[in-house]
Motif scaffolding. Structure first.
Motif, PDB file in Angstrom:
ATOM      1  N   GLN A 367     -34.008 -33.190  31.449  1.00 48.27           N
ATOM      2  CA  GLN A 367     -34.006 -32.947  29.703  1.00 48.27           C
ATOM      3  C   GLN A 367     -32.727 -33.816  29.472  1.00 48.27           C
ATOM      4  O   GLN A 367     -31.755 -34.043  30.021  1.00 48.27           O
ATOM      5  CB  GLN A 367     -33.556 -31.421  29.479  1.00 48.27           C
ATOM      6  CG  GLN A 367     -34.281 -31.481  27.749  1.00 48.27           C
ATOM      7  CD  GLN A 367     -34.279 -30.120  26.983  1.00 48.27           C
ATOM      8  OE1 GLN A 367     -32.948 -29.421  27.493  1.00 48.27           O
ATOM      9  NE2 GLN A 367     -34.814 -28.808  27.317  1.00 48.27           N
ATOM     10  N   VAL A 368     -32.979 -34.323  28.213  1.00 49.49           N
ATOM     11  CA  VAL A 368     -32.168 -35.614  28.244  1.00 49.49           C
ATOM     12  C   VAL A 368     -31.978 -35.454  26.930  1.00 49.49           C
ATOM     13  O   VAL A 368     -33.071 -34.784  25.605  1.00 49.49           O
ATOM     14  CB  VAL A 368     -32.451 -37.172  28.147  1.00 49.49           C
ATOM     15  CG1 VAL A 368     -31.852 -37.237  29.735  1.00 49.49           C
ATOM     16  CG2 VAL A 368     -33.867 -37.724  27.549  1.00 49.49           C
ATOM     17  N   VAL A 369     -30.426 -36.195  26.324  1.00 49.35           N
ATOM     18  CA  VAL A 369     -30.575 -35.510  24.553  1.00 49.35           C
ATOM     19  C   VAL A 369     -30.492 -37.213  23.918  1.00 49.35           C
ATOM     20  O   VAL A 369     -30.020 -38.394  24.639  1.00 49.35           O
ATOM     21  CB  VAL A 369     -29.795 -34.916  24.214  1.00 49.35           C
ATOM     22  CG1 VAL A 369     -28.032 -35.020  24.410  1.00 49.35           C
ATOM     23  CG2 VAL A 369     -29.121 -34.548  23.003  1.00 49.35           C
ATOM     24  N   ASP A 370     -31.303 -37.640  22.535  1.00 45.99           N
ATOM     25  CA  ASP A 370     -30.514 -38.741  21.984  1.00 45.99           C
ATOM     26  C   ASP A 370     -29.286 -38.859  21.748  1.00 45.99           C
ATOM     27  O   ASP A 370     -29.033 -37.556  21.173  1.00 45.99           O
ATOM     28  CB  ASP A 370     -31.958 -39.794  21.821  1.00 45.99           C
ATOM     29  CG  ASP A 370     -32.558 -38.783  20.192  1.00 45.99           C
ATOM     30  OD1 ASP A 370     -31.092 -38.539  19.895  1.00 45.99           O
ATOM     31  OD2 ASP A 370     -33.944 -38.119  20.552  1.00 45.99           O
ATOM     32  N   ASN A 371     -29.023 -40.398  21.067  1.00 46.16           N
ATOM     33  CA  ASN A 371     -27.887 -40.386  20.713  1.00 46.16           C
ATOM     34  C   ASN A 371     -27.869 -39.969  19.200  1.00 46.16           C
ATOM     35  O   ASN A 371     -26.549 -40.400  17.750  1.00 46.16           O
ATOM     36  CB  ASN A 371     -26.986 -41.409  20.757  1.00 46.16           C
ATOM     37  CG  ASN A 371     -27.783 -42.679  20.379  1.00 46.16           C
ATOM     38  OD1 ASN A 371     -28.717 -42.604  19.739  1.00 46.16           O
ATOM     39  ND2 ASN A 371     -27.725 -44.065  20.483  1.00 46.16           N
ATOM     40  N   GLY A 372     -29.015 -39.626  18.573  1.00 45.94           N
ATOM     41  CA  GLY A 372     -28.605 -39.082  16.951  1.00 45.94           C
ATOM     42  C   GLY A 372     -29.281 -40.739  16.318  1.00 45.94           C
ATOM     43  O   GLY A 372     -29.032 -40.665  15.210  1.00 45.94           O
TER      44      GLY A 372
END
Length: 1002
Positions: A367-372
């Protein structure tokens, strides 16, 4: 165990509504049980169609068996599958082992002191047919279940629900029998996201909750008191209790199966983008507790987990592959090159088989999260699906600014780089792959640039650790008993049973004080060398010296020939020894080997033939030293040494492959640093291995106890000891098509000091040894055994020790492996098939011993021979924990043994003492070992067999050892629809010089 009478058992069966034959193994007056059908094999070796079908409300479908509680015992797994329990399942002996002396041992187990008195209801959870959760996306399922809409519909917090993350839920709230609660959840609305026009209700899901039964605590109580049998109802109750104990911690910490990790806990950077956390392991099990009562207890231990570091994806990839950006771009460029051919199909094929693609696949499902970058919606969470062979400047997707065109195929396409630069002002890195996500928009997978992504915290690292990472992990994980007990106490504090709202809600109580049991310190054997005996003080300390001791049977003594033709091949390179150092090593080896009783030939002198070469010669290095040694001594070489510069596994396996399969000559690898120092102690250790490879025996553990506890009619029975182990490929890239390796070892003398071993491939991740391997390899060794030991007669009994199988596979060992072994004896012409006693040896558990004051060794570990039969063992079945060794580092891990078949009627004390005493005659150690040596040898042979793969390494020169491909072994499709995998067999060992008759694998 004390079982119910026939009338009582029939009443229980009728009242419970379950299929017949699920009665726990009792005393001789228990109800009879006929031989059951074979247990279906769920590991791919056989089709699982033989399992009896049960109604869904009786129990979860067979594909969900992996999700039930562990430590149910063999009876529990028979009951879970709806299969009749066989009469042959051994019960716990009527009395405990009384040998040796009693010693107090504290266990890391905590007894359950109370369970619910009110009704708890079990529910079946299902999903809308069109929902992605139908494919088992557990993260999404938990997100839906924990949504505000679902919680309100379920009536929380007045009723606290427990969910297993898959198919089952529990609550003290009752939904009408014939009703089905339907809950619709809009995740976009839950997360405050605005729906895209025309997107429909793609993120709306429906849950169906249906009552199936009430959890029967009285039935479990009756089972533990021996008044009724193991049934699906009992299993459901244990399953509920196990899940409710985990529910509270799962909301507080990162959960991985039965372990919990806190971000604030102790952690260690392992290198290459991976770190380790310390957490707590917790598992409920029915046991014979420390008061010898049938009860429930919780095993609490330290858990060591590996996680990706929460870094930006680009820097993390560079760190993981130890490459800078420029090197990474070059690797990607090479990976997608397709010489002279055009088109995406050729690029995809080339990329699929590239090294970089294989390495990147470690990040799949992370799982990864983007930088908004999307300011309206804020940071988004994604799951990595793949890395396609396109960078942001070549990867395209339908232009989202043309959403007014309803058909995506008619929209123009825009590159990922152009879109992010125009829309968000983000310039993408060129020459690195885009990241394909599991989520799809307009039927196409989302592709994002590496530049905007970061690894989410607490993402588990599932691949095999590198050598450096493994070394760092061992340093982090290994702790002495005192520190480990402190960590267990910290884990108990993390679990915080007294304040767990779920435990309070359901009335479950746990005693925070650990179990303390009266273990036994088993009697020691006498360890004999030739005209020498190891002192008991050294045996109890777990270490003895070889100085001045002659082997009980020196190498080649049986052939009455001296060691004459031997050679040393020095592989040149960094840190290679000088010629004088090689000569000194050879001289010291001769001197020390002779002191242990081995004779050297003198016709050509005792010095070896020495040859210098380098790794560029590949497998031909063996040919060179073979020829030089043979020409020098005018005979076939008897032994070859190789002095290597480092622990390069590829070089090691290449040399072993040529020695074993091309020439059939025993070989010994020596690291150059050891050759330089030529330490006497190190050379003595090498002598033990070489002695075994040349047909010798180091020592013999003579029993002074067994005759006192073995019935007279069994004292002189001819006994064959067999062990088996199956080694699987490490998780990660390529493992879905890699071979598993099966090794079978067999005692080949009357004192069980020497073992033959044979091995072969065993399909892909197939745990049961295949019929073909048993017939060919076990059958061949059994024929030799009968010719050598009993004048052609079969053994009267066989002790089969099996390693590496889970509790749910015990029955398959009997149904497949043991039945195949019996059939093999029949095919060998045996009129009487030997009586089998089958013992499972397990080391993957979390039980630890903490001796009382003055009882343990200097590090606080138990002494060799510490036996535990209560506190953590099964209430009725015949199992025990044995600590046979002294831990060099950290906290000793005892071996869990369970007897699952005892046709030969081994006395409990005799079986436990037999296994313990044999730990002293492991041929390459001056210490007792934790596992029975036959199992250790199977480990060694399975690992060594990887060198015999029927494929040629690159740059290894000529390969005459590669024989024509034999019939391939294939794995049939398993119940999980694993695709068919063709696995070629190993190249056979060259046995012209009798290598198979030695312990070639040590």
């Amino acid at each position: 165990m004390a079982g119910p009478n026939k009338k009582r058992a029939d009443t229980v069966k009728k009242s419970s509504g379950h299929s017949k034959g699920q009665d726990s193994r009792g005393s001789s007056d228990n109800m009879p049980r006929s031989s059951p059908k074979r247990i279906g094999n769920f590991d791919g070796a056989n089709d699982s169609g033989s399992v009896k079908k049960r109604k869904p409300e009786d129990y979860i479908p067979k594909r969900d068996l992996l999700n039930i509680s562990d430590f149910l015992g063999m009876q529990g797994w028979y009951a879970a599958r709806g299969v009749e329990i066989p009469n042959s399942l051994p019960s716990r002996p009527a009395k405990f082992n009384s040998l040796g002396k009693a010693v107090p041992i504290k266990l890391n187990t905590f007894n359950v002191s109370g369970w619910p008195t009110t009704k708890v209801h079990q529910y079946d959870i299902s999903w809308d047919e069109k929902s992605p959760t139908k494919d088992g996306k557990r993260g999404l399922m938990n997100k839906i279940w924990n949504s505000k809409a679902a919680k309100e519909a379920l009536g929380e917090p007045q009723s606290l629900w427990i969910y297993d993350g898959h198919k089952l839920a529990w609550a003290n709230k009752k939904i009408a029998d014939n009703e089905e609660l339907r809950i619709t959840v809009d995740l976009d609305a839950e997360q405050g996201r605005t729906k895209t026009p025309g997107a429909g209700a793609k993120n709306t899901h429906t849950i169906f909750v249906k009552w199936t039964r009430s959890v029967d605590f009285a039935h479990l109580d009756e089972f533990l008191n021996g008044k009724c049998s193991w049934t699906a109802s009992c299993i459901d109750t244990v399953n509920f209790l196990d899940h409710v104990l985990r529910e509270g911690p799962s909301h507080e910490y990162t959960q991985i199966k039965k372990s919990f990790f806190a971000r604030t806990a102790q952690r260690q950077d392992l290198g290459q983008g991976v770190e380790a956390f310390k957490g707590v392991f917790s598992s409920l099990r029915p046991v014979l507790n420390d008061k010898s009562q049938k009860a429930l207890t919780i095993n609490v231990d330290v858990a060591n987990g590996t996680f990706w570091r929460p870094l930006s994806l680009g820097p993390l990839i560079e760190m993981a592959f130890t490459k800078d950006l420029h090197q990474f771009q070059n690797m990607f460029k090479i990976g997608i090159q397709h010489e002279g051919k055009k088109g995406d199909a050729f690029k995809d094929k080339q990329w699929k088989h590239s090294n970089l693609k294989r390495d990147l696949s470690r990040l799949r499902r992370v799982q990864v999260v983007d930088n908004g970058y999307n300011k309206k919606q804020g940071p988004g969470t994604w799951t990595i699906e793949d890395f396609p062979p396109y960078d942001p400047y070549t990867a395209t997707f339908p232009n989202p600014d043309e959403r007014h065109i309803t058909e995506p195929k008619k929209r123009s396409r825009i590159t990922v780089a152009d879109y992010f630069e125009k829309k968000y002002g983000i310039k993408c890195t060129r020459g690195v792959p885009v990241v394909q996500m599991t989520k799809k928009i307009s039927g196409e997978s989302v592709q994002l640039p590496i530049d905007v992504l970061k690894i989410s915290p607490n993402q588990r690292y599932n691949s095999k650790l590198s050598d450096v990472q493994t070394s760092n992990m061992i340093k982090f994980a290994v702790t002495l008993p005192a520190q480990r007990w402190q960590a267990v106490q910290s884990g108990v504090q993390m679990l915080d049973w007294a304040n767990d709202k779920y435990l309070k809600h359901y009335g479950i109580k746990v005693n925070p004080n650990p179990s303390t049991v009266a273990a036994r310190q088993l009697p020691l054997p006498q360890l004999h060398f030739d005209k020498a005996q190891v002192q008991p003080h050294d045996l109890i300390q777990g270490r003895w010296r070889l100085d001045g001791k002659r082997f009980i049977m020196p190498a080649l003594a049986g052939k009455d020939t001296p060691l004459t033709a031997w050679g040393i091949c020095v592989i040149q390179g960094r840190d290679q020894p000088y010629h004088a150092q090689v000569e000194n090593f050879a001289k010291q080896f001769v001197k020390i080997f002779e002191s242990h009783g081995v004779k050297f030939g003198t016709k050509f002198g005792k010095a070896p033939a020495v040859h210098y070469t380098d790794v560029s010669h590949g497998g031909e290095m063996v040919t060179e030293i073979w020829n030089k040694t043979g020409n020098h001594f005018k005979m076939n070489p008897q032994l070859l040494f190789f002095i290597i510069n480092d622990r390069n596994i590829d070089v090691y396996r290449r040399l072993k492959k040529s020695c074993d399969c091309r020439y059939g000559v025993p070989s010994q690898m020596i690291q150059s640093r050891h050759a330089k120092t030529a330490s006497p102690q190190y050379i003595s250790n090498v002598c033990m291995k070489v002695n075994a490879k040349l047909g010798g025996v180091t020592s013999w553990a003579k029993s002074v106890t067994l005759h006192t506890v073995t019935p007279k009619q069994q004292q002189n029975l001819s006994t064959m000891v067999i062990a088996a182990d199956v080694s699987h490929p490490a998780p990660g890239a390529g493992s879905e098509a890699a071979a598993s390796y099966a090794a079978i070892t067999m005692s080949c003398d009357e004192k069980y000091t020497r073992y033959w071993a044979e091995c072969n491939t065993n399909g892909n991740r197939v745990e049961m040894v295949t019929t073909e391997n048993i017939k060919r390899h076990m059958g061949g060794m059994a024929k030799k055994w009968m010719q050598k030991i009993t004048n052609g007669n079969p053994p009267q009994r066989v002790l089969y020790i099996r390693d590496g199988v889970s509790e749910g596979q015990y029955a398959q060992v009997l149904d497949y492996e043991v039945e195949d072994m019996k059939a093999t004896f029949k095919e060998l012409g045996c009129k009487t098939v030997p009586k089998f006693t089958v013992v499972i040896a397990g080391k993957r558990h979390h039980v630890r011993f903490f001796p009382g004051p003055g009882v343990g060794d200097r590090n606080g570990n138990p002494k060799p021979g510490t036996l535990v039969e209560t506190g953590v063992t099964h209430p009725f079945e015949f199992d025990w924990y044995l600590n046979a060794h002294v831990a060099i580092k950290g906290t000793a891990r005892p071996i869990h043994y369970q007897c699952i078949l005892n046709e030969a009627d081994w006395n409990g004390e005799a079986l436990q003492q037999f296994i313990f005493e044999h730990s002293f005659q492991y041929c390459r150690s001056t210490t007792p070992v934790s596992l029975h040596p036959a199992v250790y040898y199977a480990h060694l042979a399975a690992d060594r067999s990887r060198a015999h793969e029927n494929k040629n390494p690159e740059s290894s020169g000529k390969k005459p050892e590669a024989k024509p491909e034999q019939k391939k072994q294939s794995t049939t499709k398993s119940s999980s629809s694993k695709p068919l995998v063709e696995i070629p067999p190993l190249i056979d060992i060259n046995n012209k010089l009798g290598l198979k008759n030695t312990m070639w694998y040590v």
